[in-house]
Design a protein around this motif. Structure first.
Motif, mmCIF file in Angstrom:
data_model
loop_
_atom_site.group_PDB
_atom_site.id
_atom_site.type_symbol
_atom_site.label_atom_id
_atom_site.label_comp_id
_atom_site.label_asym_id
_atom_site.label_seq_id
_atom_site.Cartn_x
_atom_site.Cartn_y
_atom_site.Cartn_z
ATOM 1 N N VAL B 214 59.712 -43.028 -34.337
ATOM 2 C CA VAL B 214 61.165 -42.861 -34.544
ATOM 3 C C VAL B 214 61.357 -41.622 -34.858
ATOM 4 N N CYS B 215 62.293 -40.722 -33.946
ATOM 5 C CA CYS B 215 62.689 -39.428 -34.580
ATOM 6 C C CYS B 215 63.795 -39.568 -35.611
ATOM 7 N N THR B 216 63.430 -38.755 -36.745
ATOM 8 C CA THR B 216 64.322 -38.636 -37.891
ATOM 9 C C THR B 216 65.776 -38.167 -37.488
ATOM 10 N N HIS B 217 65.831 -37.430 -36.267
ATOM 11 C CA HIS B 217 66.941 -36.664 -35.837
ATOM 12 C C HIS B 217 68.046 -38.015 -35.258
ATOM 13 N N ALA B 218 67.769 -38.573 -34.193
ATOM 14 C CA ALA B 218 68.643 -39.280 -33.712
ATOM 15 C C ALA B 218 68.101 -40.539 -33.174
ATOM 16 N N GLY B 219 66.803 -40.457 -33.404
ATOM 17 C CA GLY B 219 66.000 -42.018 -33.120
ATOM 18 C C GLY B 219 65.462 -42.000 -31.966
ATOM 19 N N CYS B 220 65.228 -40.945 -31.147
ATOM 20 C CA CYS B 220 64.481 -41.102 -29.843
ATOM 21 C C CYS B 220 62.930 -41.317 -30.092
ATOM 22 N N PRO B 221 62.163 -41.946 -28.958
ATOM 23 C CA PRO B 221 60.693 -41.946 -29.382
ATOM 24 C C PRO B 221 60.046 -40.883 -29.208
ATOM 25 N N PHE B 233 56.167 -33.732 -30.266
ATOM 26 C CA PHE B 233 57.523 -33.331 -29.561
ATOM 27 C C PHE B 233 58.458 -34.418 -29.382
ATOM 28 N N CYS B 234 59.632 -34.025 -29.492
ATOM 29 C CA CYS B 234 60.432 -35.271 -29.271
ATOM 30 C C CYS B 234 61.383 -34.664 -28.240
ATOM 31 N N PRO B 235 61.527 -35.355 -27.108
ATOM 32 C CA PRO B 235 62.083 -34.759 -25.637
ATOM 33 C C PRO B 235 63.444 -34.880 -26.135
ATOM 34 N N CYS B 236 64.115 -35.543 -26.938
ATOM 35 C CA CYS B 236 65.711 -35.785 -26.786
ATOM 36 C C CYS B 236 66.305 -34.510 -27.165
ATOM 37 N N HIS B 237 66.024 -33.725 -28.161
ATOM 38 C CA HIS B 237 66.730 -32.429 -28.500
ATOM 39 C C HIS B 237 65.683 -31.403 -28.955
ATOM 40 N N GLN B 238 64.473 -31.457 -28.207
ATOM 41 C CA GLN B 238 63.509 -30.344 -28.222
ATOM 42 C C GLN B 238 62.880 -30.042 -29.623
ATOM 43 N N SER B 239 62.809 -31.264 -30.378
ATOM 44 C CA SER B 239 62.387 -30.802 -31.600
ATOM 45 C C SER B 239 60.844 -31.030 -31.852
ATOM 46 N N SER B 240 60.093 -30.432 -32.695
ATOM 47 C CA SER B 240 58.595 -30.623 -33.039
ATOM 48 C C SER B 240 58.382 -30.729 -34.290
ATOM 49 N N GLY B 252 64.196 -27.295 -34.053
ATOM 50 C CA GLY B 252 64.976 -28.340 -33.699
ATOM 51 C C GLY B 252 65.773 -28.962 -34.964
ATOM 52 N N PRO B 253 66.782 -29.599 -34.491
ATOM 53 C CA PRO B 253 67.541 -30.365 -35.543
ATOM 54 C C PRO B 253 67.233 -31.395 -36.506
ATOM 55 N N PRO B 254 65.856 -32.157 -36.588
ATOM 56 C CA PRO B 254 65.525 -32.901 -37.529
ATOM 57 C C PRO B 254 65.401 -32.228 -38.878
ATOM 58 N N SER B 255 65.590 -33.087 -39.966
ATOM 59 C CA SER B 255 65.606 -32.151 -41.458
ATOM 60 C C SER B 255 64.496 -33.004 -42.110
HETATM 61 S S1 FES Z 1 66.237 -37.547 -31.558
HETATM 62 FE FE1 FES Z 1 64.302 -36.419 -31.700
HETATM 63 S S2 FES Z 1 65.169 -34.664 -31.649
HETATM 64 FE FE2 FES Z 1 67.029 -35.452 -31.586
#
Ligand code: FES
Lengths: 434, 286
Positions: B214-221, B233-240, B252-255
């Protein structure tokens, strides 16, 4: 009028005394400028949405329990699917006219929201929200928000991959609310994600929101009927006292009927040509799925944009967490909505003009207004673009990183600059219609 | 003012009697004919399950024909009139809303009544509590504890060798298959040595590591893995996230990193958890 219709009307009139109010309505004046038709487009697209929506509701099943789909879709035949997704596949492949009505419904939802936005812009730019129309402005803005809520909930009803991620992000946004996050998210979803969300989303989309929209639209139109339209400046006409145009009967009625039918023809043709919300394109939402994309509808792309460009900062303060989703996905949208509701009163403090205002103003007449509109529009357009920063990077052959930084710099700077520039331009031009 | 006598009448500013060309009747009739044919085609297309392209085009043609006929017929039958309507002015507070005057004031009782109504309104909010989930479900935690077996989405247990080098697998705790918050990504690194802040003692061998999915940014897989750069990679907001360095966010946005799950192998050779995640799972909770 045929004798039969005439007799029926007489019979009705004898029982409900209808002649006088009917004549009053038939003589109602409508300005003939095209920009006054934007609200009508919104009204007619809502009617199309209700009509097609009733049809779709008959076949929709808001349950995520697994079922085996046994219809004619080659892709999904024999596969185990969430029942809700299977019902969408059935609608698209096995129900007479199902695919057509799904596509018309989807196309009309885009028209509905687009028309609400265009109508709002007309009202703001010509100053039609000023006293005595503040209340109808507030109702209209509320209608736009309800329309966006309908669009969002409808977008997620198929429970496909896009819906899954979009609902997950909503869950995250609710969770991020200080102190109340957990009860809010668990309460809205009925449990830990995905919880019991589909039946709830269904009721919200097919009952609560359309009911509210229909009710508020009625009030909006009744108030409009009492207040009459604003008048574009015209020599020899005292717009403050009277409004000029065609009476509802017969030309305006013909024009509106033609508009409604033409709109129906347009969305029907678009349904024949454009595969709106193709059920074969995105599979059903499954949590173990390895790749899910996120892609909200165009009218919420700006929220996606904030979530993307917000820097990786998260800090603890006063026993809660201030996170990117909270600032970008909750607080900023709330601030914009609050600004929208407050605008007529903010402008009045800047430009105190006592009394009622019935004459439309040139969009550049009030520099403060021109600046405010330019700032908000530039902000929303930039954020919308930021919601596709990967696509932009690919198109321009740049790295996603540099595009991200460009947006991080542009988003806080460009809107104030645009506001200042537009206000200065309006002041220099000194344009007015009167 | 105005041309008509009674107050309901129209105040006509301009009146133009139509002069439709001789072709107008033909256009209206042709449009009606198109409408009838297209409408019948639409009905047949729907009933026979013809393509959506035909259904949509026929419906569009029917409605467009009708629109054209209405727009052409009305101006041929009715004059164009431009008229003005007077705006109603508010009549001021000396016009009473009702003609029934109260006989007493009773201000206190009125307030009590309003307050009672308010209490009813508040009390009616209580059923909102039905929306919340049952207590037990709300406090289940992540579902991972020492000894919990890792299983595939199908429920089968998984051995260390089941993940090929450079490969990933999505797994769940054996008693929580499909639970989103418990989803774990098994990653077998290849060609990159894991380094700080990865907990090496939580890995199996020197290349098998597990992180929350679970992505620590907004929870996408989080679901894409680039073997060469050992990046998730998280596809939702391009984080790695760097899978060889404790899943630290690199873009990307995860902290926060994806929390690591301590791994072990049980007596039968299957993967188990050696405890719960090393940090909070998923996005921030306010
Ligand atoms: S939910 Fe993964 S980058 Fe936003």
């Amino acid at each position: 009028m045929t004798p039969l219709v005439g007799r029926m009307l007489d019979t009705l009139d004898e029982r409900v005394a209808l002649r006088r109010p009917a004549r009053h309505l038939a003589n109602k004046v409508f300005p003939s400028h095209w920009s006054f038709l934007l609200g009508e487009v919104a009204l007619f697209s809502f009617m199309i949405l209700v009509a097609t929506g009733v049809f779709l509701t008959m076949f929709y099943r808001p349950s995520t329990a697994p079922v085996v789909y046994t219809g004619t879709s080659a892709i999904y035949a024999g596969r185990e699917l969430p029942e809700v997704f299977a019902s969408i596949v059935r609608l698209s492949h096995d129900v007479d006219g199902g695919l057509l009505f799904r596509r018309i419904h989807r196309a009309s939802s885009h028209v509905f929201i687009g028309a609400c936005i265009a109508h709002l812009l007309r009202v703001v730019l010509t100053g039609a929200f000023r006293r005595p129309r503040e209340l109808n402005y507030l109702i209209g803005l509320t209608l736009l928000l309800l329309a966006v809520g309908s669009g969002y909930s409808g977008h997620n009803l198929p429970y496909d991959v896009l819906a899954g991620t979009s609902l997950r992000i909503l869950y995250t946004l609710l969770l991020s609310v200080p102190y109340l996050g957990e009860p809010l998210a668990l309460g809205a979803f009925g449990g830990e994600f995905p919880g019991d969300i589909m039946p709830r989303l269904f009721v919200v989309h097919v009952l609560a929101l359309p009911g509210l929209i229909a009710g508020l639209m009625t009030v909006h139109l009744l108030i409009l009927g009492r207040q009459t339209h604003t008048q574009l400046p015209r020599t020899g006409i005292d717009g403050a006292q009277r409004v000029v145009g065609e009476p509802l009967w017969p030309w305006q009625a013909a024009r509106s009927t033609g508009l409604a039918l033409g709109l129906g023809a347009t969305v029907a043709l678009s349904a024949a040509l454009v595969p709106w919300s193709d059920v074969d394109l995105h599979g059903p939402f499954e949590i173990a799925q390895t790749t899910n994309t996120a892609q909200p509808d165009w009218f919420l792309f700006w929220v996606e944009g904030v979530l993307r460009i917000y820097p990786p900062i998260e800090f603890h303060v006063a026993g809660t967490v201030v996170s990117g989703p909270l600032v970008g996905g909750v607080l900023l949208p709330l601030a914009l909505v609050a600004l929208g509701y407050a605008y007529p009163f903010l402008e009045r403090r800047r430009h105190p003009e006592p009394g009622d205002h019935h004459v439309a103003q040139h969009p550049l007449q009030i520099p403060f207004r021109a600046g405010a509109v330019a700032g908000v529009v530039v902000l929303l357009v930039l954020l919308t673009l930021a919601g596709g920063n990967d696509v932009i990077a690919r198109l321009l052959g740049l790295s996603t990183e540099s595009v991200l930084w460009a947006f991080r710099i542009a988003v806080p700077l460009a809107p104030p600059l645009a506001a200042w520039g537009a206000a200065a331009h309006a002041r220099a031009q000194g344009r007015r219609w009167t | 003012m105005g041309t008509s006598e009674d107050e309901e009448g129209l105040d006509i500013l301009q009146r133009r009697v139509p002069a439709p060309g001789p072709g107008n009747a033909v256009v209206v009739a042709a449009a009606c004919a198109v409408t009838a044919i297209a409408a019948a085609t639409f009905a047949v297309a729907v009933l026979t399950g013809a393509s959506v392209a035909l259904q949509g085009t026929a419906l569009a043609a029917a409605l467009a024909g009708l629109a054209l006929a209405v727009r052409r017929l009305a101006p041929a039958v009715f004059p164009h009139v431009e008229t003005a309507e007077d705006r109603d002015a508010p009549e001021g507070s000396d016009v009473p809303l009702s003609d029934v005057e109260p006989v007493g004031r009773r201000p206190l009782l009125r307030r009590v009544l309003v307050a009672a109504g308010g209490v009813v309104g508040l009390a009616l909010l209580a059923p909102l509590s039905a929306l919340r989930p049952p207590r037990a479900e709300a406090e289940r935690g992540t579902g991972w504890a020492r000894g919990t077996r890792l299983v595939m989405p199908t429920g089968e247990p998984i051995a260390a060798d089941d993940v090929p080098p450079g490969g990933i697998a999505t797994v769940f705790p054996s008693d929580g298959v499909g639970r989103e918050i418990a989803a774990v990504l098994l990653v077998r690194l290849s060609g990159v040595a894991p380094a700080d802040p990865t907990r090496l003692d939580w890995m199996v061998g020197d290349d098998l590591v597990a992180y929350s999915k679970v992505c620590t940014h907004a929870g996408c897989p989080v679901g894409l893995f680039s073997e060469r750069t050992s990046t998730l990679f998280c596809p939702c907001h391009q984080s790695s996230f760097d899978a060889a360095r404790g899943a630290t966010p690199t873009f990307g946005p995860p902290s926060r990193p994806l929390p690591q799950l301590p791994l072990a192998v049980d007596g039968e050779g299957y993967l188990i958890a050696a405890g719960d995640f090393g940090g909070p799972v998923g996005p921030a909770v306010g």
